[in-house]
Design a protein around this motif. Structure first.
Motif, PDB file in Angstrom:
ATOM      1  N   LYS A  82     -61.647  62.712 -15.324  1.00  0.00           N
ATOM      2  CA  LYS A  82     -61.494  64.129 -15.942  1.00  0.00           C
ATOM      3  C   LYS A  82     -60.223  64.207 -16.076  1.00  0.00           C
ATOM      4  O   LYS A  82     -59.599  64.628 -17.494  1.00  0.00           O
ATOM      5  CB  LYS A  82     -61.754  66.111 -14.940  1.00  0.00           C
ATOM      6  N   ALA A  83     -59.290  63.976 -15.647  1.00  0.00           N
ATOM      7  CA  ALA A  83     -57.547  63.741 -15.767  1.00  0.00           C
ATOM      8  C   ALA A  83     -57.703  62.906 -17.354  1.00  0.00           C
ATOM      9  O   ALA A  83     -56.795  63.066 -18.218  1.00  0.00           O
ATOM     10  CB  ALA A  83     -56.711  63.273 -14.708  1.00  0.00           C
ATOM     11  N   ALA A  84     -58.163  61.442 -17.547  1.00  0.00           N
ATOM     12  CA  ALA A  84     -58.497  60.745 -18.217  1.00  0.00           C
ATOM     13  C   ALA A  84     -58.357  61.865 -19.780  1.00  0.00           C
ATOM     14  O   ALA A  84     -58.298  61.693 -20.575  1.00  0.00           O
ATOM     15  CB  ALA A  84     -59.204  59.998 -18.574  1.00  0.00           C
ATOM     16  N   VAL A  85     -59.883  62.698 -19.554  1.00  0.00           N
ATOM     17  CA  VAL A  85     -60.581  62.912 -20.641  1.00  0.00           C
ATOM     18  C   VAL A  85     -59.364  64.347 -21.022  1.00  0.00           C
ATOM     19  O   VAL A  85     -59.301  64.638 -22.432  1.00  0.00           O
ATOM     20  CB  VAL A  85     -61.405  63.774 -20.234  1.00  0.00           C
ATOM     21  N   GLU A  86     -58.776  64.635 -20.060  1.00  0.00           N
ATOM     22  CA  GLU A  86     -57.636  65.554 -20.254  1.00  0.00           C
ATOM     23  C   GLU A  86     -56.725  65.077 -21.666  1.00  0.00           C
ATOM     24  O   GLU A  86     -56.057  66.269 -21.793  1.00  0.00           O
ATOM     25  CB  GLU A  86     -57.620  66.537 -19.149  1.00  0.00           C
ATOM     26  N   LEU A  87     -56.143  63.879 -21.483  1.00  0.00           N
ATOM     27  CA  LEU A  87     -54.929  63.488 -21.805  1.00  0.00           C
ATOM     28  C   LEU A  87     -55.493  63.436 -22.259  1.00  0.00           C
ATOM     29  O   LEU A  87     -54.295  62.653 -24.226  1.00  0.00           O
ATOM     30  CB  LEU A  87     -54.895  62.246 -20.992  1.00  0.00           C
ATOM     31  N   LEU A  88     -56.713  63.352 -23.635  1.00  0.00           N
ATOM     32  CA  LEU A  88     -56.545  62.223 -25.299  1.00  0.00           C
ATOM     33  C   LEU A  88     -56.903  64.217 -25.800  1.00  0.00           C
ATOM     34  O   LEU A  88     -56.465  64.742 -25.579  1.00  0.00           O
ATOM     35  CB  LEU A  88     -58.153  62.044 -25.204  1.00  0.00           C
ATOM     36  N   GLY A  89     -56.397  63.419 -27.446  1.00  0.00           N
ATOM     37  CA  GLY A  89     -55.815  64.234 -28.489  1.00  0.00           C
ATOM     38  C   GLY A  89     -57.275  64.830 -28.908  1.00  0.00           C
ATOM     39  O   GLY A  89     -58.592  63.624 -28.621  1.00  0.00           O
ATOM     40  N   PRO A  90     -57.497  65.284 -29.469  1.00  0.00           N
ATOM     41  CA  PRO A  90     -58.690  66.171 -30.671  1.00  0.00           C
ATOM     42  C   PRO A  90     -59.208  65.039 -31.108  1.00  0.00           C
ATOM     43  O   PRO A  90     -60.566  64.970 -31.293  1.00  0.00           O
ATOM     44  CB  PRO A  90     -58.641  67.425 -30.879  1.00  0.00           C
ATOM     45  N   ARG A  91     -57.844  63.929 -32.023  1.00  0.00           N
ATOM     46  CA  ARG A  91     -58.772  62.716 -32.883  1.00  0.00           C
ATOM     47  C   ARG A  91     -59.848  61.799 -32.341  1.00  0.00           C
ATOM     48  O   ARG A  91     -59.879  60.686 -32.541  1.00  0.00           O
ATOM     49  CB  ARG A  91     -57.719  62.659 -33.723  1.00  0.00           C
ATOM     50  N   ASP A  92     -59.142  61.103 -30.251  1.00  0.00           N
ATOM     51  CA  ASP A  92     -59.374  60.767 -29.954  1.00  0.00           C
ATOM     52  C   ASP A  92     -60.872  60.919 -29.403  1.00  0.00           C
ATOM     53  O   ASP A  92     -61.470  62.235 -29.321  1.00  0.00           O
ATOM     54  CB  ASP A  92     -58.573  60.529 -28.341  1.00  0.00           C
ATOM     55  N   LEU A 144     -58.165  56.710 -30.875  1.00  0.00           N
ATOM     56  CA  LEU A 144     -58.522  56.241 -30.026  1.00  0.00           C
ATOM     57  C   LEU A 144     -60.011  56.282 -29.138  1.00  0.00           C
ATOM     58  O   LEU A 144     -60.217  57.659 -28.772  1.00  0.00           O
ATOM     59  CB  LEU A 144     -57.650  55.995 -28.506  1.00  0.00           C
ATOM     60  N   ALA A 145     -60.485  55.208 -29.542  1.00  0.00           N
ATOM     61  CA  ALA A 145     -61.781  55.200 -28.458  1.00  0.00           C
ATOM     62  C   ALA A 145     -61.897  54.307 -27.418  1.00  0.00           C
ATOM     63  O   ALA A 145     -61.978  53.860 -27.486  1.00  0.00           O
ATOM     64  CB  ALA A 145     -63.206  54.618 -28.914  1.00  0.00           C
ATOM     65  N   MET A 146     -61.955  55.386 -26.306  1.00  0.00           N
ATOM     66  CA  MET A 146     -62.254  55.174 -24.838  1.00  0.00           C
ATOM     67  C   MET A 146     -64.006  55.425 -24.281  1.00  0.00           C
ATOM     68  O   MET A 146     -64.117  56.444 -23.923  1.00  0.00           O
ATOM     69  CB  MET A 146     -60.776  55.542 -23.950  1.00  0.00           C
ATOM     70  N   VAL A 147     -64.014  53.964 -23.440  1.00  0.00           N
ATOM     71  CA  VAL A 147     -65.442  54.350 -22.416  1.00  0.00           C
ATOM     72  C   VAL A 147     -64.748  54.278 -21.002  1.00  0.00           C
ATOM     73  O   VAL A 147     -64.671  53.073 -20.626  1.00  0.00           O
ATOM     74  CB  VAL A 147     -66.733  53.487 -22.389  1.00  0.00           C
ATOM     75  N   LEU A 148     -65.232  55.607 -19.984  1.00  0.00           N
ATOM     76  CA  LEU A 148     -64.741  55.209 -18.771  1.00  0.00           C
ATOM     77  C   LEU A 148     -66.415  54.949 -18.249  1.00  0.00           C
ATOM     78  O   LEU A 148     -66.752  55.652 -18.444  1.00  0.00           O
ATOM     79  CB  LEU A 148     -64.598  57.146 -18.023  1.00  0.00           C
ATOM     80  N   VAL A 149     -66.769  53.295 -17.221  1.00  0.00           N
ATOM     81  CA  VAL A 149     -67.490  53.287 -16.565  1.00  0.00           C
ATOM     82  C   VAL A 149     -67.389  53.152 -15.012  1.00  0.00           C
ATOM     83  O   VAL A 149     -66.487  52.183 -14.528  1.00  0.00           O
ATOM     84  CB  VAL A 149     -67.716  51.512 -17.270  1.00  0.00           C
ATOM     85  N   ILE A 150     -68.554  54.303 -14.282  1.00  0.00           N
ATOM     86  CA  ILE A 150     -67.996  54.251 -13.738  1.00  0.00           C
ATOM     87  C   ILE A 150     -69.269  54.051 -12.392  1.00  0.00           C
ATOM     88  O   ILE A 150     -70.369  54.647 -12.528  1.00  0.00           O
ATOM     89  CB  ILE A 150     -67.553  56.172 -13.034  1.00  0.00           C
ATOM     90  N   ASP A 151     -68.597  53.377 -11.135  1.00  0.00           N
ATOM     91  CA  ASP A 151     -69.875  53.046 -10.007  1.00  0.00           C
ATOM     92  C   ASP A 151     -69.598  54.229  -9.280  1.00  0.00           C
ATOM     93  O   ASP A 151     -69.399  55.163  -8.851  1.00  0.00           O
ATOM     94  CB  ASP A 151     -69.009  51.656  -9.592  1.00  0.00           C
ATOM     95  N   ALA A 194     -71.539  50.739 -28.132  1.00  0.00           N
ATOM     96  CA  ALA A 194     -71.237  51.673 -27.971  1.00  0.00           C
ATOM     97  C   ALA A 194     -69.527  51.799 -28.910  1.00  0.00           C
ATOM     98  O   ALA A 194     -68.808  52.611 -30.140  1.00  0.00           O
ATOM     99  CB  ALA A 194     -70.786  52.976 -27.068  1.00  0.00           C
ATOM    100  N   LEU A 195     -68.418  51.215 -28.316  1.00  0.00           N
ATOM    101  CA  LEU A 195     -67.352  51.297 -28.935  1.00  0.00           C
ATOM    102  C   LEU A 195     -66.975  50.120 -30.053  1.00  0.00           C
ATOM    103  O   LEU A 195     -66.424  50.442 -30.985  1.00  0.00           O
ATOM    104  CB  LEU A 195     -66.246  50.483 -27.902  1.00  0.00           C
ATOM    105  N   LEU A 196     -68.230  49.616 -30.583  1.00  0.00           N
ATOM    106  CA  LEU A 196     -68.747  48.352 -31.637  1.00  0.00           C
ATOM    107  C   LEU A 196     -68.761  49.054 -32.845  1.00  0.00           C
ATOM    108  O   LEU A 196     -68.448  49.084 -34.225  1.00  0.00           O
ATOM    109  CB  LEU A 196     -69.516  47.687 -31.528  1.00  0.00           C
ATOM    110  N   ALA A 197     -69.724  50.534 -32.742  1.00  0.00           N
ATOM    111  CA  ALA A 197     -70.003  51.349 -33.814  1.00  0.00           C
ATOM    112  C   ALA A 197     -68.938  52.248 -33.849  1.00  0.00           C
ATOM    113  O   ALA A 197     -68.783  52.847 -35.187  1.00  0.00           O
ATOM    114  CB  ALA A 197     -71.049  51.600 -33.383  1.00  0.00           C
ATOM    115  N   ALA A 198     -67.731  52.273 -33.234  1.00  0.00           N
ATOM    116  CA  ALA A 198     -66.589  53.372 -33.127  1.00  0.00           C
ATOM    117  C   ALA A 198     -65.764  53.520 -34.753  1.00  0.00           C
ATOM    118  O   ALA A 198     -65.865  51.857 -34.389  1.00  0.00           O
ATOM    119  CB  ALA A 198     -65.832  53.971 -31.735  1.00  0.00           C
ATOM    120  N   SER A 199     -64.954  54.016 -35.032  1.00  0.00           N
ATOM    121  CA  SER A 199     -64.125  53.410 -36.041  1.00  0.00           C
ATOM    122  C   SER A 199     -62.778  53.857 -35.784  1.00  0.00           C
ATOM    123  O   SER A 199     -62.253  54.076 -36.850  1.00  0.00           O
ATOM    124  CB  SER A 199     -64.405  54.826 -37.316  1.00  0.00           C
ATOM    125  N   ALA A 200     -62.624  54.152 -34.303  1.00  0.00           N
ATOM    126  CA  ALA A 200     -60.958  54.285 -34.107  1.00  0.00           C
ATOM    127  C   ALA A 200     -60.325  52.670 -34.176  1.00  0.00           C
ATOM    128  O   ALA A 200     -61.056  51.791 -34.237  1.00  0.00           O
ATOM    129  CB  ALA A 200     -61.001  54.929 -32.918  1.00  0.00           C
TER     130      ALA A 200
END
Length: 873
Positions: free
Chosen positions: A441-451, A416-423, A502-508
């Motif tokens: 932070k919680a969202a980042v902690e839930l992701l795996g090393p391949r994400d 998974l490739a994910m971008v958090l866009v925060i106001d 950024a996601l367009l260039a990601a391979s996930a």
């Protein structure tokens, strides 16, 4: 030493050791080489000795005590709601009479009190200013006579003859006024004030048996007090339903004094029931005291509340439990109880596929208190909105569950490739931005090393806080998220465009954006950008915080982006939304491969079940067991299926498959399905072994007393057994206290019960390894101050007699000399220092001037000079 009218005393006698310096002065005098005359030397020694004595006495705190008959009288006036308004005139008149009758050597001070005393005021216009600055009804909703007596007595200076005058109706709602008067050490005179005399009808109390058997008839006794006779309407409500039996719901005739009404009732389908009575009359003055409530507990079938988000999916589960003699009530998540009094009606709570976003933070805290403090049971079952998929990561409920929502992602799962866009605009300042950072932070902690994850914070422009990078760099990403500060305007489009690039260039294989904002954005081609992102197989989920967010735009973005839209009125729910979205986007929390449950740890709870004959389950939510939990059943992959543990007084259970047709379709037709769940629920639910326990809850003014009488199966008293009371106050604050033995087999505890609402109690007693548990409740309605009462002259008489005061004294009696006196202390150290200073100047003169030579010098200067005679010739 000087007679009874005058005496001296030393406050610090240890300083008298300084008189040893007199010996040193004598030694210097004896061996001095001074050539002054003997008389001058002796005078200098005497002056020096006097200086030393004066300084030592000043340091030792020499004080003169004189007798005085000057009096100080503190007048404490009751301003509570039970006192009639006409009392103000009586107080004003008494104050004027006291001022006129008081001699010039008498001080007067005034004190106003109700629920709490105010500071003492000795100004002449104190009483007049009370009329200009009245107390609020909340401040007047109690009477603490004891505190008023203590404050008044403490305000009198010890140099005066003390007197305290209490003006009150004698109806305290807290404190022990007689004990306070006895301990005050001053005469307390009491003068009665009139109580309210307008027409008043008060519903005094609702009397109920503490516990009944299910289906057993009992009576609800309603007590109404009135100072006028006439018609009234009496209503009785069972929980929120109006009762039409007997005299309830119809007109009744009240007589002056006490009126009692009895209504027959039975309880068939509830463990705890609240009865509320209301009385109405056209001749009533106060409306706040027209209702009262009581709680009754019914012993019978256990009761379970099932909250389910999928409609009729739990019907088979409900039918199976009811066949096992367990009462079941099913609600949707909106019906989850919002206070402990309602949740206390059930022995166990089952959350079936309910997301964390459907609950407030307060409701989660309520469930924790229900389990931890009241011994309730909690069962969470799986589904596509449960555990991690429901956003429970790092929530209060995950803390009390025996499993964790985060897990090690399997290698074969898509990345998974994910971008958090925060106001981070200015409107996000304070709690909002802090919670947004916690959520990220919680969202980042839930992701795996391949994400991969990236974080953009936007105001008027887009700023990369952390560029899209591998999830193995969690520490650095979390540090950068912590640096986000709120400021600037709101422009979403540039930030969303940066996330797209950024996601367009990601391979996930999976690409996801979570957008959070609380305001309206500057214009942009949002529809076109969202369409491009959707075409590139990117999903967009949006989170609106507060009422000012652009809901229409955010809903449109989520719809085009094939994601989800969330509206959070409470910013505290944002972390659950982010956790839910992260797990759901990763597509890794669900395993939908059919499997046979594997027994990991044999247990008597599932005794008699042929688990090896259990059919396939079709899926489950991936979790991790906590280290101290009991891991009972697992999937064939070794993941938890059934886990439980004890939390506080209660127990929580996690069943990671569901109880509906999606994953348990074959289990629903399994003959042991009902037995499996009945035994699991009975293991988790609150235990209520009340054999040999008799509990009584009594409210006395603003105090509650709970009494437990305990006997064993052969009716012998149970003595010296550790007994604990867990109390939940109306503000959901838990408190534990030990119940103290007061008689053979009897244990008691007291606690303040002055706040409105339900007080819930869990009593547990250790009988040699066997736990006895009982639940009780108390409902406090209007303040005791609003009860219909008469002047309590007996209490006022007791206060006066025990303290040596008078009941109903006249102003002349209060100001007349009675032979009492007080000792007034006068500190002498300033005068001692002044005299010592003068003597020190004299001593300096005696040491510098030879007074013996002064007359001779003066004679030589005054004699005429005679010239030598001139020799003759």
């Amino acid at each position: 030493m000087f007679g009874s009218e005058f005496s001296l005393e030393l406050w610090r006698p240890g300083w008298l050791v300084g008189l040893l310096l007199l010996g040193v002065l004598w030694w210097f005098y004896r061996y001095s080489l001074s050539d002054f005359s003997c008389g001058q030397r002796r005078l200098s020694l005497a002056v020096r000795s006097a200086v030393v004595v004066l300084l030592v006495l000043a340091a030792a705190g020499l004080t003169a005590r004189t007798v005085t008959r000057q009096r100080m009288t503190v007048v404490a006036v009751d301003h509570s709601l039970s006192v009639d308004e006409s009392a103000a005139e009586k107080v004003q008149e008494l104050a004027e009479q006291l001022r006129r009758a008081a001699a010039s050597n008498q001080r007067l001070a005034f004190l106003r009190f109700a629920a709490a005393p105010e500071p003492v005021d000795d100004s002449e216009d104190a009483v007049d200013r009370w009329a200009e600055q009245p107390l609020s009804d909340e401040q007047r909703s109690g009477t603490d006579l004891a505190a008023a007596i203590r404050v008044a007595a403490a305000a009198i200076e010890p140099e005066y003859v003390p007197d305290v005058v209490i003006l009150s109706d004698g109806n305290p709602t807290s404190g022990d006024a007689v004990a306070a008067a006895a301990a005050a050490g001053v005469p307390v005179h009491t003068i009665s004030l009139p109580v309210r005399d307008e027409p008043e009808i008060q519903l005094s109390e609702v009397l109920l048996p503490a516990q009944v058997r299910e289906g057993e008839p009992f009576h609800v006794e309603i007590v109404v007090r009135s100072n006028v006779a006439g018609p009234a309407t009496l209503d009785l409500y069972r929980d929120d339903i109006r009762v039409q039996d007997g005299e309830a719901g119809q007109s009744v005739t009240l007589k002056e004094g006490e009126n009692r009404f009895r209504i027959r009732q039975t309880i068939e389908d509830a463990r705890q029931t609240e009865y509320t009575a209301r009385v109405e009359s056209s001749r009533d003055t106060l409306l706040d005291n027209n209702a009262a409530s009581g709680l009754v507990f019914a012993a019978g079938r256990p009761s379970v509340l099932v909250c389910d988000s999928s409609g009729d999916a739990t019907d088979a589960f409900r039918w199976a439990l009811e066949e096992q003699d367990i009462r079941v009530e099913v609600r949707d998540p909106e019906g989850l109880p919002r206070d402990l009094a309602e949740l206390q009606k059930f022995d166990c709570l089952v959350l079936s596929n309910v997301p964390a976003t459907a609950m407030s933070v307060r409701q989660m805290e309520l469930i924790r208190s229900y389990v931890q403090d009241l011994g309730g049971g909690l069962v969470m079952t799986g589904g596509d909105q449960a555990f991690g998929l429901g956003g429970y990561y790092k929530t209060t409920l995950e803390e009390i569950l025996p499993v964790r929502s985060n897990f090690e992602k399997e290698r074969e799962k898509p990345s998974l490739a994910m971008v958090l866009v925060i106001d981070k605009s200015g409107s996000m300042g304070g709690q909002k931005i802090e919670l947004a950072k916690d959520a990220a932070k919680a969202a980042v902690e839930l992701l795996g090393p391949r994400d991969a994850v990236g974080v953009i914070a936007f105001d008027g422009s887009s700023n990369w806080v952390s560029p899209l990078q591998n999830g193995s760099s969690q520490g650095a990403i979390l540090d950068r998220i912590s640096s986000i500060q709120a400021s600037g305007g709101t422009s979403i489009y540039p930030a969303l465009a940066d996330a797209h690039d950024a996601l367009l260039a990601a391979s996930a294989k999976l690409k996801h954006v979570i957008l959070l904002t609380d305001g309206h954005s500057s214009p942009g081609d949002f529809e076109g950008l969202a369409t491009d992102m959707s075409a590139a197989r990117m999903t967009i989920s949006t989170v609106a915080v507060g009422q000012e967010a652009d809901d229409q735009l955010l809903e449109q973005l989520a719809e085009i982006g094939r994601g989800r839209y969330y509206h959070c009125d409470d910013p505290a729910s944002v972390p659950q939304v982010f956790a839910k979205e992260t797990v759901e986007a990763s597509k890794s929390a669900i395993n939908e491969l059919p499997f046979l449950p594997q027994l990991v740890r044999p247990t008597a709870v599932l005794g008699g079940l042929e688990l090896e004959a259990a059919p396939l389950l079709l899926g489950y939510v991936v979790t991790r067991p906590k280290p101290t939990s009991e891991f009972i059943l697992a999937s064939e992959a070794g993941d938890p299926l059934l886990v439980w543990w004890r939390y506080g007084l209660g127990m929580t259970v996690a069943f990671t498959s569901d109880i509906g047709p999606r994953w348990s379709a074959e289990w629903l037709s399994w003959p042991e399905f009902g037995t499996f769940w009945a035994q699991t629920i009975r293991h988790a639910m609150r235990k209520s072994d009340a054999a040999g326990a008799f509990v009584e809850v009594v409210r006395e003014e603003d105090q509650a007393r709970i009494v437990l009488d305990s006997v064993d199966p052969v009716d012998n008293f149970v003595n010296d057994a550790p007994t604990t009371l867990t109390l939940i106050r109306p503000g959901q604050v838990a408190e534990r206290m030990e119940m103290q033995p007061t008689a053979p087999g009897r244990y008691e505890a007291k606690f303040p019960a002055d706040a409105r609402g339900a007080y819930l109690m869990e009593i547990s007693q250790d009988r040699g390894g066997e736990m006895m548990r009982q639940n009780r409740g108390l409902v406090v309605g209007y303040p005791t101050e609003l009860r219909l009462q008469s002047v309590d002259r007996d209490l006022l008489r007791q206060i006066a007699e025990i303290s040596g005061g008078r009941l109903e004294p006249t102003p002349a009696e209060l100001t007349a000399a009675d032979g009492r006196s007080a000792r007034r202390r006068v500190a002498l150290w300033p005068w001692l220092l002044i005299v010592a200073l003068l003597l020190f100047v004299l001593d300096v003169a005696l040491r510098r001037i030879d007074f013996a030579r002064l007359p001779r010098v003066r004679t030589e200067k005054s004699s005429p000079v005679v010239p030598d005679p001139v020799p003759s010739g």
